[in-house]
Design an enzyme around this catalytic site. Structure first.
Site, PDB file in Angstrom:
ATOM      1  N   HIS A 147       0.861  -1.192   0.000  1.00  0.00           N
ATOM      2  CA  HIS A 147       0.000   0.000   0.000  1.00  0.00           C
ATOM      3  C   HIS A 147       0.890   1.233   0.000  1.00  0.00           C
ATOM      4  CE1 HIS A 147      -4.238  -1.465   1.264  1.00  0.00           C
ATOM      5  NE2 HIS A 147      -3.666  -2.326   0.439  1.00  0.00           N
ATOM      6  N   TYR A 182      -9.485   5.862   6.598  1.00  0.00           N
ATOM      7  CA  TYR A 182      -9.655   6.268   8.002  1.00  0.00           C
ATOM      8  C   TYR A 182     -10.673   7.402   7.988  1.00  0.00           C
ATOM      9  CZ  TYR A 182      -5.392   3.701   9.275  1.00  0.00           C
ATOM     10  OH  TYR A 182      -4.449   2.716   9.499  1.00  0.00           O
ATOM     11  N   PRO A 199      -5.266   1.036  18.441  1.00  0.00           N
ATOM     12  CA  PRO A 199      -5.007   0.398  17.141  1.00  0.00           C
ATOM     13  C   PRO A 199      -5.016   1.365  15.952  1.00  0.00           C
ATOM     14  CG  PRO A 199      -7.217  -0.086  17.881  1.00  0.00           C
ATOM     15  CD  PRO A 199      -6.547   0.629  19.002  1.00  0.00           C
ATOM     16  N   LYS A 219       0.114   0.023  15.161  1.00  0.00           N
ATOM     17  CA  LYS A 219       1.491   0.003  15.639  1.00  0.00           C
ATOM     18  C   LYS A 219       1.790  -1.097  16.656  1.00  0.00           C
ATOM     19  CE  LYS A 219       2.848   3.304  13.069  1.00  0.00           C
ATOM     20  NZ  LYS A 219       3.642   2.928  11.896  1.00  0.00           N
ATOM     21  N   TYR A 252       3.651   6.722   9.928  1.00  0.00           N
ATOM     22  CA  TYR A 252       2.785   5.599   9.545  1.00  0.00           C
ATOM     23  C   TYR A 252       3.602   4.458   8.920  1.00  0.00           C
ATOM     24  CZ  TYR A 252      -1.467   3.173   8.124  1.00  0.00           C
ATOM     25  OH  TYR A 252      -2.472   2.233   8.011  1.00  0.00           O
TER      26      TYR A 252
HETATM   27  C1  PHB Z   1      -6.818  -3.904  10.364  1.00  0.00           C
HETATM   28  O1  PHB Z   1      -6.774  -4.212   9.148  1.00  0.00           O
HETATM   29  O2  PHB Z   1      -7.270  -4.665  11.241  1.00  0.00           O
HETATM   30  C2  PHB Z   1      -6.297  -2.538  10.770  1.00  0.00           C
HETATM   31  C3  PHB Z   1      -5.646  -1.755   9.817  1.00  0.00           C
HETATM   32  C4  PHB Z   1      -5.166  -0.499  10.180  1.00  0.00           C
HETATM   33  C5  PHB Z   1      -5.347  -0.056  11.480  1.00  0.00           C
HETATM   34  C6  PHB Z   1      -5.984  -0.842  12.448  1.00  0.00           C
HETATM   35  C7  PHB Z   1      -6.471  -2.094  12.086  1.00  0.00           C
HETATM   36  O3  PHB Z   1      -4.885   1.192  11.814  1.00  0.00           O
END
Ligand code: PHB
Ligand code: APR
Length: 389
Positions: free
Chosen positions: A72, A200, A292, A296, A384
């Site tokens: 990604h 997000y 989450p 990280k 990130y």
């Molecule tokens: C997930 O795919 O479970 C996931 C991805 C990014 C995040 C948190 C969880 O920031």
């Protein structure tokens, strides 16, 4: 039994450390209180930093990850019906990999088994003895039989609810914690992801995240009340709420389906200092927890493993204790930067019960600034994709 490094916890941190040490001829034993099936049944985030990818390559476990993982180069951030992209590749020259954490753990177990690694499952009553001496040992029970492992070092990789952290005396240990006033309701569904990159989403109704495991398996989250339980949410209610929180264009494209996993996780920031006590070294969730939002958790366990593995290598290969003596300081420097980013990213995207109108204006201004300012995007992107070890 005797080993060089006794590792408590057979999650990603413990397994990665054990496999890396094995590749350098350093012997370890992993003690896991659950079964392998239970450990592999945990659903966790799936965004890997380059540092973790490199460690998996060094551990000889990266083949399937490279074959099945997705690169990604950026992510989408939305607020209301607005959406913009942060281009990691353009800004930092690197990217992240989307590959389920469960798959990372599965690959590590496969490597340990192929190498004849010693992992004891279903262990009970694990106790750390004489950690602050030159001759520590671990006692435990398995199948009702009392066991003992004498070792040079103990790695506490037993997660937030493990016993290792407690082995550091209370008058030595300092703990820092922030509890967030909401949780994440997560759903796994055998549906195509709504977008090829993650979204997000900040919305007046709360945070949402659109993620994936592969092109047929999607992972979605909505911010929810801490008083909620998964049973309070029908699949229909979840999908309708998710659609209200992402831009209309994506909501219209969302393919819904039955949830094959539905769970709620609370959000917490937590750090314990120091991460070392004598011959005991804390690693991963045993020492720190992040919300989450920035994905990280595993990636910071990986940086701990990097510092500890190299410190132990230095000890056994060069007779130098410099690496293990600086482990806690080095690991914590990066841990706190990751805690900061995870807190910042969570503050940017979630709606807080006590937010004033002014706070909301500042949050949207922060999003607008991130949208319009390359320096702001570079700072976000560097965190990130993963800060340097
Ligand atoms: C997930 O795919 O479970 C996931 C991805 C990014 C995040 C948190 C969880 O920031
Ligand atoms: N004895 C033996 N094993 C234990 C004990 C104990 N007393 N207590 C806990 N464990 C085991 C748990 O069953 C678990 O399998 O330790 C393991 C810890 O694994 P994680 O909680 O996954 O922590 P860690 O390996 O640090 O992983 C870091 O990866 O799992 C993801 O996102 C998650 O942030 C986490 C990250």
């Amino acid at each position: 039994m005797r080993t060089q490094v006794a590792i408590i916890g057979g999650g990603p941190a413990g397994l990665l450390l054990s496999q890396l040490l094995h590749r350098r001829g350093i012997d370890s034993v992993v003690l896991e209180r659950k079964t392998k099936e239970y450990v592999l049944g945990r659903i966790r985030a799936g965004v890997l930093e380059q540092g973790l990818i490199r460690l998996m390559e060094e551990a000889g476990c990266a083949e399937r990850m490279h074959a099945e993982g997705f690169t990604h180069d950026g992510t989408q951030i939305s607020y209301g019906d607005e959406m913009f992209r942060v281009d990691f590749a353009e800004l930092t020259g690197t990217s992240v990999m989307v590959y389920g954490q469960t798959e990372v753990t599965r690959d590590l177990y496969a490597a340990r088994e192929a190498a004849g690694g010693k992992t004891e499952f279903n262990v009970e009553d694990v106790v750390i003895h004489n950690a602050d001496s030159a001759a520590p040992h671990v006692s435990y029970r398995v199948g009702g039989a009392a066991r003992r492992i004498d070792c040079d070092f103990i790695a506490g990789c037993d997660g937030f609810h493990g016993i290792s952290r407690q082995a550091i005396p209370l008058d030595v240990r300092r703990e820092y914690e922030k509890i967030y006033p909401f949780g994440w309701l997560g759903v796994l569904s055998e549906t195509p992801p709504v977008n090829h990159e993650l979204i997000y989403a900040n919305s007046p109704r709360g945070f949402a995240l659109c993620s994936m495991r592969n092109d047929k398996l999607s992972r979605y989250y909505v911010q929810c009340s801490l008083s909620d339980s998964p049973g309070d949410w029908t699949d229909r209610a979840f999908w309708e709420e998710l659609k209200r929180r992402i831009p209309a264009a994506q909501a219209d494209q969302l393919v819904t389906g039955p949830s094959i996993e539905k769970s709620i996780a609370p959000l917490r920031s937590f750090v314990t200092e120091p991460m070392r006590w004598g011959r005991l070294f804390l690693c991963g969730d045993a020492a720190h927890i992040v919300p989450p939002t920035g994905a990280k958790g595993l990636n910071t366990a990986a940086s701990d493993v990097h510092y500890l593995y190299n410190g132990l290598r230095d000890f056994y290969e060069n007779g130098s204790s410099r690496g293990i003596d600086s482990y806690s300081e080095n690991a914590l420097k990066r841990v706190w930067k990751v805690e900061r980013f995870s807190w910042w990213f969570s503050s940017l995207l979630h709606r807080y019960p006590d937010q004033s109108e002014f706070d909301l204006k500042i949050q949207i201004a922060e999003l607008e600034f991130l949208r319009s300012n390359k320096a702001a995007q570079l700072a976000m992107a560097e965190n990130y994709v993963g800060l340097p070890y």
